[in-house]
Motif scaffolding. Structure first.
Motif, PDB file in Angstrom:
ATOM      1  N   ILE A 153       0.862  -1.188   0.000  1.00 14.82           N
ATOM      2  CA  ILE A 153       0.000   0.000   0.000  1.00 14.82           C
ATOM      3  C   ILE A 153       0.898   1.238   0.000  1.00 14.82           C
ATOM      4  CG2 ILE A 153      -1.798   1.284   1.199  1.00 14.82           C
ATOM      5  CD1 ILE A 153      -2.714  -1.457   0.183  1.00 14.82           C
ATOM      6  N   VAL A 154       0.701   2.090  -0.985  1.00 12.45           N
ATOM      7  CA  VAL A 154       1.480   3.315  -1.117  1.00 12.45           C
ATOM      8  C   VAL A 154       0.541   4.508  -0.931  1.00 12.45           C
ATOM      9  CG1 VAL A 154       2.937   4.694  -2.649  1.00 12.45           C
ATOM     10  CG2 VAL A 154       3.040   2.192  -2.760  1.00 12.45           C
ATOM     11  N   ARG A 155       0.943   5.433  -0.087  1.00 12.34           N
ATOM     12  CA  ARG A 155       0.182   6.662   0.104  1.00 12.34           C
ATOM     13  C   ARG A 155       0.956   7.811  -0.519  1.00 12.34           C
ATOM     14  NH1 ARG A 155      -3.809   8.601   2.805  1.00 12.34           N
ATOM     15  NH2 ARG A 155      -4.059   6.805   4.161  1.00 12.34           N
ATOM     16  N   GLN A 199      -4.404   6.464  -1.191  1.00 11.60           N
ATOM     17  CA  GLN A 199      -3.606   5.247  -1.239  1.00 11.60           C
ATOM     18  C   GLN A 199      -3.816   4.485  -2.536  1.00 11.60           C
ATOM     19  OE1 GLN A 199      -5.187   3.523   2.440  1.00 11.60           O
ATOM     20  NE2 GLN A 199      -3.120   3.594   3.266  1.00 11.60           N
ATOM     21  N   THR A 206      -2.664   0.471  -4.322  1.00  7.92           N
ATOM     22  CA  THR A 206      -1.988  -0.805  -4.163  1.00  7.92           C
ATOM     23  C   THR A 206      -0.982  -0.918  -5.301  1.00  7.92           C
ATOM     24  OG1 THR A 206      -3.678  -1.987  -5.441  1.00  7.92           O
ATOM     25  CG2 THR A 206      -3.924  -1.961  -3.050  1.00  7.92           C
ATOM     26  N   GLU A 231      -6.218   0.383   6.136  1.00  9.78           N
ATOM     27  CA  GLU A 231      -4.974  -0.324   6.419  1.00  9.78           C
ATOM     28  C   GLU A 231      -3.834   0.686   6.399  1.00  9.78           C
ATOM     29  OE1 GLU A 231      -4.397  -3.623   7.131  1.00  9.78           O
ATOM     30  OE2 GLU A 231      -6.561  -3.855   7.186  1.00  9.78           O
ATOM     31  N   PRO A 232      -2.795   0.451   7.199  1.00  9.52           N
ATOM     32  CA  PRO A 232      -1.658   1.379   7.175  1.00  9.52           C
ATOM     33  C   PRO A 232      -0.903   1.288   5.845  1.00  9.52           C
ATOM     34  CG  PRO A 232      -1.179  -0.492   8.583  1.00  9.52           C
ATOM     35  CD  PRO A 232      -2.612  -0.626   8.150  1.00  9.52           C
ATOM     36  N   SER A 233      -0.260   2.378   5.496  1.00 12.73           N
ATOM     37  CA  SER A 233       0.531   2.423   4.269  1.00 12.73           C
ATOM     38  C   SER A 233       1.895   1.796   4.519  1.00 12.73           C
ATOM     39  CB  SER A 233       0.720   3.873   3.821  1.00 12.73           C
ATOM     40  OG  SER A 233      -0.525   4.486   3.601  1.00 12.73           O
ATOM     41  N   ASP A 234       2.369   1.032   3.542  1.00 11.39           N
ATOM     42  CA  ASP A 234       3.710   0.453   3.615  1.00 11.39           C
ATOM     43  C   ASP A 234       4.765   1.466   3.190  1.00 11.39           C
ATOM     44  OD1 ASP A 234       2.895  -2.322   4.257  1.00 11.39           O
ATOM     45  OD2 ASP A 234       1.976  -2.235   2.267  1.00 11.39           O
ATOM     46  N   ILE A 273       5.137   5.793   2.171  1.00  8.56           N
ATOM     47  CA  ILE A 273       4.514   7.119   2.105  1.00  8.56           C
ATOM     48  C   ILE A 273       5.391   8.014   1.245  1.00  8.56           C
ATOM     49  CG2 ILE A 273       3.773   9.141   3.406  1.00  8.56           C
ATOM     50  CD1 ILE A 273       3.253   7.247   5.777  1.00  8.56           C
TER      51      ILE A 273
END
Length: 94
Positions: A2-4, A10, A12, A64-67, A69
């Motif tokens: 997951i990228v924000r 966000q 995927t 869900e948290p971002s992997d 940022i």
């Protein structure tokens, strides 16, 4: 993964796509080290555009948290420096 993108939301992104982003990340780091403001701005825009191209937006209700940022497209060089790790913005680079 997951990228924000700050201020946008966000996406995927397949882990296998990180390799494609590392070249831009390496260029961004070099421009930051050299104080190349115009180059930094152009490469940041290109990096974010590539993430948008390769990623799929996640639903707004996804919690869900971002992997990873990434800064917003209008981030300053100083703001981006605060987000950097030893690898740059993208893991596995430099």
């Amino acid at each position: 993964m997951i990228v924000r993108i700050m201020g946008e939301g966000q996406l995927t992104l397949a882990d296998s796509r990180l390799t494609e982003l590392n070249q831009l990340d390496d260029e961004l780091l070099a421009e930051m080290d050299n104080g190349d403001g115009p180059g930094f701005r152009a490469t940041l825009q290109a990096l974010l555009a590539k993430v948008r191209e390769l990623g799929e937006p996640v639903p707004d209700d996804f919690l869900e948290p971002s992997d990873l940022i990434l800064p917003s497209s209008d981030a300053t060089l100083e703001q981006v420096q605060e987000l950097l790790s030893d690898d740059g913005l993208i893991p596995g680079g430099a």
